[in-house]
Design an enzyme around this catalytic site. Structure first.
Site, PDB file in Angstrom:
ATOM      1  N   CYS A 330     124.148  88.244  68.949  1.00 57.53           N
ATOM      2  CA  CYS A 330     125.583  88.529  69.057  1.00 57.53           C
ATOM      3  C   CYS A 330     125.937  88.974  70.480  1.00 57.53           C
ATOM      4  O   CYS A 330     125.887  88.160  71.399  1.00 57.53           O
ATOM      5  CB  CYS A 330     126.002  89.549  68.004  1.00 57.53           C
ATOM      6  SG  CYS A 330     127.781  89.534  67.662  1.00 57.53           S
ATOM      7  N   HIS A 438     123.740  87.555  62.550  1.00 56.88           N
ATOM      8  CA  HIS A 438     123.174  88.822  62.073  1.00 56.88           C
ATOM      9  C   HIS A 438     122.393  88.562  60.785  1.00 56.88           C
ATOM     10  O   HIS A 438     122.779  87.735  59.970  1.00 56.88           O
ATOM     11  CB  HIS A 438     124.277  89.841  61.797  1.00 56.88           C
ATOM     12  CG  HIS A 438     124.968  90.332  63.030  1.00 56.88           C
ATOM     13  ND1 HIS A 438     124.337  91.107  63.974  1.00 56.88           N
ATOM     14  CD2 HIS A 438     126.243  90.151  63.481  1.00 56.88           C
ATOM     15  CE1 HIS A 438     125.184  91.393  64.946  1.00 56.88           C
ATOM     16  NE2 HIS A 438     126.341  90.822  64.670  1.00 56.88           N
TER      17      HIS A 438
END
Length: 504
Positions: A330, A438
């Site tokens: 991310c 994630h």
């Protein structure tokens, strides 16, 4: 039986979230339809529901412990700190705005009715609600318009159990002081206390327990010994960051960014006994790692400046150019790239900032946040770090403001068959990899093969045999936690407290 029980603490990180998960699992085991609830959560660890809504991670693992699907109604307000004095405010799973603490304090009164109605609908559907407070109910400067501690207890008409952490010291003073700072009508809601994280002989504690009960006129319902369970932490106030494992094995080091988010991504790595996982703040803490990870961030631009200021740039570039495996997740993925742009001021007053330049990629911060669960396959393979990995199923979730454009030489490692898109990037040498996904390490077949490749490169023996599912692993941990709490808390009295409720 229908009712609720609320867990409040003498401070943050006394174990409210974990004990709430334990009660959720106990009630679920005993045949009740149970759900967790926390009106307002401040945490950088969040999760995306199947509907694309963002919620705090603590209520996710509590819902799992309760045997139900996580829903955003279980955490209607999520605050994600972006600076020391401000946070992104997420209402019912969607970003409302960025606010300074003073702005949110004024805005909070407008949310009271929403919280009340959300809780009411949940309580109509479930038999028992396990409510979690935040911080301490004795924060007298925050009592006006409180919606998460005693204010929430009054809205829910819920009895309260007060939790104290003996591991940090001063537990008797903190329990007594908290009770004494409550208003008389608030004090009447407290039906018991639990002392958490105990180490030692409980018999030595008993004289103090008896004296405490006389002082506060509230029974001690249990003394819970410290337990190490592999369940996601709520926020960055975690013992994980202080652990310094030693020994022989695969060394994986995560850079501890000031605004690190979703460090729960790395919990599955702790399942492997030969993985030495540590979090490092300074470049000199790197200890010949087999893999370095730049994690997610809630303020990617400021964390990028932090890396620069701390001297990480040269160290990471040297590590990458020497062939070391460097992964960004991310915000970490964005940091690996050449450039950031933030034309709308989504994260910072900075409008542009160079990245590490290790991936041919540029990121622009958007006005809207991407929040979705995704499924696909790992489509990249080489003969080194990613050998024998092509075709392994991959799933997870995305939470990001930035949109990343990759250069032509960057390979796309993940094909998202659920939405017909490609995700992530790998450099041509196969040692720099970034992804928005994630939960990638929760894909244990993928993780097993990656670790086996690292084992092979180190001359270690590869692991064989079936891979336990991450869900089965978590189920076993929830059951272990529940049994531990059953052994040390008067559960029969807890049921009586729920049945009796409170008179308001």
């Amino acid at each position: 039986m229908r009712g609720s029980i609320m867990l409040q603490g003498t401070a943050s990180s006394v174990g409210k979230s974990l004990l709430a998960a334990a009660f959720c699992r106990i009630f679920y085991q005993d045949g009740y339809k149970v759900a967790p609830f926390k009106a307002q959560n401040m945490a950088l660890n969040s999760f995306i529901t199947k509907d694309g809504f963002e919620m705090g991670r603590a209520q996710v693992f509590q819902a799992e412990a309760a045997g139900i699907e996580p829903r955003v109604e279980m955490n209607p307000i999520l605050l994600k700190p972006t600076t020391d004095v401000g946070a992104q405010v997420i209402i019912k799973g969607k970003v409302a705005s960025n606010m300074l603490a003073s702005e949110y304090f004024r805005y909070k009164s407008e949310l009271k009715e929403m919280v009340k109605e959300t809780y009411k609908k949940l309580a109509e559907e479930f038999e028992i609600i396990v409510i979690e407070g935040a911080g301490s109910p004795a924060e007298i400067n925050l009592k006006s318009d409180d919606i998460v501690n005693m204010g929430m207890a009054k809205m829910a008409k819920s009895p309260v159990i007060l939790i104290g952490d003996i591991d940090r010291g001063g537990v008797f003073a903190s329990l007594y002081g908290t009770i004494m700072l409550l208003e008389p009508e608030e004090r009447a809601l407290v039906k018991g206390v639990i002392i958490n994280k105990f180490r030692g002989d409980v018999k030595l504690l008993e004289p103090g327990l008896k004296q405490l009960e006389k002082l506060i006129n509230v029974p001690v319902l249990g003394v819970v010994p410290y337990i190490n369970v592999q369940i996601d932490d709520e926020d960055s106030v975690t013992e994980r960051f202080q652990r310094r494992q030693k020994g022989e094995g695969i060394k994986i080091q995560v850079i501890l960014l000031p605004y690190i988010s979703n460090f729960t991504d790395f919990t599955p790595l702790e399942m492997e006994e030969d993985v030495i996982l540590s979090y490092v703040r300074r470049p000199e803490e790197l200890d010949e790692p087999d893999m370095v990870i730049i994690p997610g961030s809630k303020n990617t631009l400021n964390d990028r400046l932090y890396l620069q200021r701390m001297g990480w740039d040269g160290v990471l570039r040297k590590y990458a150019h020497s062939g070391g495996l460097l992964m960004g997740i991310c915000g970490g993925y964005q940091i690996l790239g050449k450039m950031f742009y933030d034309p709308h001021g989504a994260e910072s007053s900075l409008r542009s900032l160079p990245g590490l330049g290790l991936l041919q990629a540029e990121t622009e911060m958007a006005k809207e946040k991407t929040t979705r669960q995704i499924k696909g396959i790992w489509a990249y393979e080489d003969n080194r770090y990613f050998a024998k990995m092509k075709g392994i199923p991959i799933s997870g979730y995305e939470i990001h403001m930035g949109q990343t454009i990759l250069g032509e030489e960057v390979l796309r490692p993940i094909y998202l068959d659920s939405i017909d898109e490609w995700e992530g990037g790998v450099n041509k040498n196969g040692n720099i990899v970034g992804t928005y996904l994630h939960g990638i390490f929760e894909n244990l077949n993928w993780t097993r093969q990656l670790l086996n490749n690292l084992r092979r490169l180190k001359g270690m023996k590869e692991k064989k045999g079936p891979v336990q599912s991450y869900w089965d692993f978590k189920e076993a941990e929830y059951n272990r936690l529940a049994q531990h709490v059953r052994n040390h808390v008067n559960i029969e009295r807890i049921y009586q407290i729920i049945a009796e409720g409170v008179n308001l």
